[in-house]
Design a protein around this motif. Structure first.
Motif, PDB file in Angstrom:
ATOM      1  N   THR A   1     -18.484  39.899 -16.583  1.00 22.32           N
ATOM      2  CA  THR A   1     -18.645  41.238 -17.135  1.00 22.32           C
ATOM      3  C   THR A   1     -19.154  42.172 -16.039  1.00 22.32           C
ATOM      4  O   THR A   1     -20.159  41.882 -15.378  1.00 22.32           O
ATOM      5  CB  THR A   1     -19.625  41.246 -18.323  1.00 22.32           C
ATOM      6  OG1 THR A   1     -19.126  40.378 -19.347  1.00 22.32           O
ATOM      7  CG2 THR A   1     -19.781  42.650 -18.895  1.00 22.32           C
ATOM      8  N   TYR A   2     -18.428  43.261 -15.846  1.00 18.52           N
ATOM      9  CA  TYR A   2     -18.766  44.284 -14.857  1.00 18.52           C
ATOM     10  C   TYR A   2     -19.229  45.527 -15.611  1.00 18.52           C
ATOM     11  O   TYR A   2     -18.590  45.952 -16.571  1.00 18.52           O
ATOM     12  CB  TYR A   2     -17.529  44.593 -14.011  1.00 18.52           C
ATOM     13  CG  TYR A   2     -17.565  45.899 -13.256  1.00 18.52           C
ATOM     14  CD1 TYR A   2     -18.331  46.032 -12.094  1.00 18.52           C
ATOM     15  CD2 TYR A   2     -16.823  46.996 -13.697  1.00 18.52           C
ATOM     16  CE1 TYR A   2     -18.352  47.242 -11.391  1.00 18.52           C
ATOM     17  CE2 TYR A   2     -16.835  48.196 -13.005  1.00 18.52           C
ATOM     18  CZ  TYR A   2     -17.604  48.314 -11.853  1.00 18.52           C
ATOM     19  OH  TYR A   2     -17.631  49.510 -11.170  1.00 18.52           O
ATOM     20  N   ALA A   3     -20.353  46.096 -15.222  1.00 21.54           N
ATOM     21  CA  ALA A   3     -20.867  47.306 -15.865  1.00 21.54           C
ATOM     22  C   ALA A   3     -20.482  48.534 -15.062  1.00 21.54           C
ATOM     23  O   ALA A   3     -20.694  48.589 -13.846  1.00 21.54           O
ATOM     24  CB  ALA A   3     -22.382  47.221 -15.997  1.00 21.54           C
TER      25      ALA A   3
ATOM     26  N   GLN B   1     -15.161  49.329 -23.686  1.00 17.77           N
ATOM     27  CA  GLN B   1     -14.801  48.322 -22.695  1.00 17.77           C
ATOM     28  C   GLN B   1     -13.289  48.164 -22.530  1.00 17.77           C
ATOM     29  O   GLN B   1     -12.519  48.516 -23.408  1.00 17.77           O
ATOM     30  CB  GLN B   1     -15.405  46.960 -23.056  1.00 17.77           C
ATOM     31  CG  GLN B   1     -14.861  46.364 -24.343  1.00 17.77           C
ATOM     32  CD  GLN B   1     -15.538  45.053 -24.724  1.00 17.77           C
ATOM     33  OE1 GLN B   1     -16.671  44.787 -24.349  1.00 17.77           O
ATOM     34  NE2 GLN B   1     -14.820  44.219 -25.455  1.00 17.77           N
TER      35      GLN B   1
ATOM     36  N   LYS C   1     -17.365  46.786 -18.854  1.00 19.91           N
ATOM     37  CA  LYS C   1     -18.229  47.307 -19.913  1.00 19.91           C
ATOM     38  C   LYS C   1     -18.798  48.668 -19.529  1.00 19.91           C
ATOM     39  O   LYS C   1     -19.359  48.829 -18.437  1.00 19.91           O
ATOM     40  CB  LYS C   1     -19.380  46.322 -20.153  1.00 19.91           C
ATOM     41  CG  LYS C   1     -20.302  46.677 -21.301  1.00 19.91           C
ATOM     42  CD  LYS C   1     -19.659  46.386 -22.627  1.00 19.91           C
ATOM     43  CE  LYS C   1     -20.612  46.687 -23.796  1.00 19.91           C
ATOM     44  NZ  LYS C   1     -19.905  46.655 -25.080  1.00 19.91           N
TER      45      LYS C   1
ATOM     46  N   ALA D   1     -27.802  49.271 -16.957  1.00 18.75           N
ATOM     47  CA  ALA D   1     -26.889  48.301 -16.334  1.00 18.75           C
ATOM     48  C   ALA D   1     -27.672  47.314 -15.459  1.00 18.75           C
ATOM     49  O   ALA D   1     -27.388  46.107 -15.457  1.00 18.75           O
ATOM     50  CB  ALA D   1     -25.846  49.035 -15.503  1.00 18.75           C
TER      51      ALA D   1
ATOM     52  N   LYS E   1     -26.597  39.661 -18.955  1.00 16.37           N
ATOM     53  CA  LYS E   1     -25.570  40.191 -19.864  1.00 16.37           C
ATOM     54  C   LYS E   1     -24.371  40.739 -19.100  1.00 16.37           C
ATOM     55  O   LYS E   1     -23.258  40.763 -19.611  1.00 16.37           O
ATOM     56  CB  LYS E   1     -26.166  41.282 -20.758  1.00 16.37           C
ATOM     57  CG  LYS E   1     -27.127  40.732 -21.806  1.00 16.37           C
ATOM     58  CD  LYS E   1     -27.686  41.851 -22.660  1.00 16.37           C
ATOM     59  CE  LYS E   1     -28.662  41.291 -23.694  1.00 16.37           C
ATOM     60  NZ  LYS E   1     -29.335  42.381 -24.459  1.00 16.37           N
ATOM     61  N   VAL E   2     -24.598  41.214 -17.893  1.00 16.64           N
ATOM     62  CA  VAL E   2     -23.498  41.542 -16.986  1.00 16.64           C
ATOM     63  C   VAL E   2     -23.727  40.777 -15.685  1.00 16.64           C
ATOM     64  O   VAL E   2     -24.862  40.413 -15.361  1.00 16.64           O
ATOM     65  CB  VAL E   2     -23.365  43.070 -16.712  1.00 16.64           C
ATOM     66  CG1 VAL E   2     -23.280  43.864 -17.999  1.00 16.64           C
ATOM     67  CG2 VAL E   2     -24.485  43.572 -15.837  1.00 16.64           C
ATOM     68  N   GLN E   3     -22.658  40.542 -14.944  1.00 15.03           N
ATOM     69  CA  GLN E   3     -22.784  39.752 -13.711  1.00 15.03           C
ATOM     70  C   GLN E   3     -22.427  40.544 -12.457  1.00 15.03           C
ATOM     71  O   GLN E   3     -22.504  40.015 -11.352  1.00 15.03           O
ATOM     72  CB  GLN E   3     -21.888  38.509 -13.775  1.00 15.03           C
ATOM     73  CG  GLN E   3     -22.287  37.484 -14.828  1.00 15.03           C
ATOM     74  CD  GLN E   3     -21.818  37.866 -16.205  1.00 15.03           C
ATOM     75  OE1 GLN E   3     -20.673  38.294 -16.393  1.00 15.03           O
ATOM     76  NE2 GLN E   3     -22.687  37.728 -17.191  1.00 15.03           N
TER      77      GLN E   3
END
Length: 510
Positions: A39-41, A204, A226, A234, A242-244
């Protein structure tokens, strides 16, 4: 002569996030296996998902994974090379014959071929399409199908940066049948390693592995882009797993991100350049000694230190990651010397006139203006600051209604011609040449760098033009940009381009 690799046009920075012996707990399927989902913010939503109809970095981040271009930069050799193309030939300086790879299919199952290339470029160049980045292919006169896997491109004049233009995300090849049957802005169809799944506006975009990719399939199974409007949120999501992945870390948040124990931060020299610009049609800005006085007064080293490592110092307008750069150009400029600045100000009575720095109300430009104002006042100049909203600022600067200002250029093609021509060539005074610089010798060198297909000749002409520009000083470089990314420690293999773009093809989690 057949050319299998293209001469150096742009530079690519590759980094692989540092390995960690223990994988992050976030995303684990069980104690021994990490989910191949990422997941990318992003602080902004995509504008759309068609390479033809968009021209923003947020949309490009998704387009880069779903579509492909004819050419690309090789991360190992740092040279341009074919991607969807197989090879190319230039029978004359206005003709490019491009052989295409065979047995490649779009995500809708249709064939990638010469007709698809012609369809894409013809639509891109059609005035009715109103492609926002239409200028990218403006030098092209016609695109002709020679056979199923050979395309001929005719240019209006010899155009050296063509291959850089054909590697740009906006030159990605689309599926003609998909474009005719659906809205590619909402449902993209390319040949890339990932396929589109869904877009929930404001929330998203989801893409998934293309199992039938013409090279090896990617390792990641699924990627979520996201939308997280607040960068602080973020960062918190990155901290909790939650995001990577996040990128473009603001200077003021860098220390916080670097302190996170489960996160790897990467910073690499990028292609953007930021500079102070003079209105060359007004006094005393049109006086070389005034511009030299300002250059001597500005302590760029002190300014760059305030950027927390997110800026590179240098006098050269063409940056280290842009084609045409030569380190010797830094010596053509002016180093910080307050006494010399004071002498020039006193000798010419420059301090008698009140001057204004026009600045857009963006944090990085405001910081430049505040530091510059203090340093110029120390040299004996009277300088005030006027701030404007971004759109109004661009119009005002274009119209030449200012004394001094701060500007930037992202160099998305990584080619020096496409920096020097729009910003400093006399053709563009009143439009993109906001400093209103006009120098026939400089124009001639820039023209020669554009209208030549020999990359060595192009590099020489760009270096000459760059050095002339640095010495003439219609602009003074404040810094070259640094692109950033922060990833969960489980993320490996990320490739970051100096323009700030990235590919997820080689990314995996462990």
């Amino acid at each position: 002569m057949k050319k299998w690799l293209i001469a150096l046009v742009g530079l690519l920075v590759v980094f692989t996030t540092a390995c960690s012996s223990s994988s992050s707990g976030s995303g684990d399927k069980n104690s021994g296996e990490v989910s191949q989902e990422l997941t990318y913010a992003t602080t902004s939503d995509v504008v759309g998902l068609s390479p033809i109809l968009t021209n923003d970095s947020v949309s490009s981040n998704v387009i880069e994974q779903v579509y492909e271009t004819l050419f690309t930069r090789n991360p190992e050799t740092m040279e341009m090379e074919p991607l969807l193309a197989e090879s190319y030939d230039t029978p004359d300086d206005k003709t490019w014959v491009i052989k295409l790879k065979e047995n490649i299919k779009f995500h809708d199952g249709t064939d990638f071929n010469a007709e698809a290339v012609k369809y894409t470029f013809d639509k891109f160049m059609d005035p009715e399409t109103a492609a926002p980045r239409a200028s990218l292919l403006e030098p092209i006169e016609s695109v002709n199908v020679v056979d199923d896997y050979t395309v001929e491109i005719k240019t209006k004049y010899p155009y050296g940066p063509l291959l850089a233009a054909l590697s740009h995300t906006n030159s990605s090849i689309v599926s003609p049948s998909a474009d005719e049957s659906q809205d590619l802005m909402k449902e993209p169809v390319g040949t890339g390693p990932f396929k589109f799944v869904s877009w929930t506006p404001g929330d998203q975009v989801v893409i998934e592995k293309n199992e039938d990719y013409w090279k090896d399939a990617p390792k990641l199974e699924k990627v979520v882009f996201k939308v997280v409007p607040e960068v602080t949120t973020a960062i918190s999501m990155l901290q909790t797993g939650k995001v990577q992945f996040i990128d473009a870390i603001p200077t003021e948040q860098l220390q916080r991100v670097e302190s996170l124990k489960n996160v790897e931060v990467s910073k690499q020299e990028g292609t953007p350049v930021y500079y102070m610009g003079f209105n060359m049609e007004k006094e005393p800005m049109n006086d070389p000694e005034f511009r030299q006085a300002v250059a001597y007064a500005l302590d760029r080293e002190a300014y760059v230190k305030k950027l927390n490592g997110l800026g590179i110092e240098g006098n050269s307008v063409i940056g280290p990651k842009v084609f045409g750069y030569d380190e010797s150009a830094n010596e053509a400029g002016y180093q910080h010397d307050l006494e010399k600045a004071k002498e020039l100000v006193k000798k010419n009575n420059f301090g008698d006139k009140e001057l204004t720095i026009l600045v857009a109300n963006r944090d990085n430009y405001m910081l430049m203006a505040e530091i510059a104002q203090s340093q110029l006042q120390e040299a004996g100049l009277k300088v005030s600051i006027e701030t404007m909203e971004w759109g109004t600022f661009l119009d005002t600067a274009r119209d030449g209604k200012y004394d001094m200002t701060f500007l930037g250029w992202s160099n998305t093609t990584s080619d020096g011609s496409e920096l020097l021509y729009p910003n400093f060539h006399s053709d563009n005074v009143g439009s993109s040449n906001r400093v209103r610089y006009s120098n026939p010798e400089f124009d001639k060198l820039v023209n020669e760098s554009r209208e030549n297909v020999d990359q060595n000749v192009r590099a020489e002409k760009l270096d000459e033009a760059n050095k002339l520009l640095v010495k003439d000083a219609p602009v003074i470089v404040m810094n070259h940009g640094v692109v950033t990314a922060a990833t969960d420690q489980s993320v490996k293999g990320l490739t970051l381009d100096p323009t700030g773009q990235w590919s997820l093809y080689n990314v995996y989690r462990e």
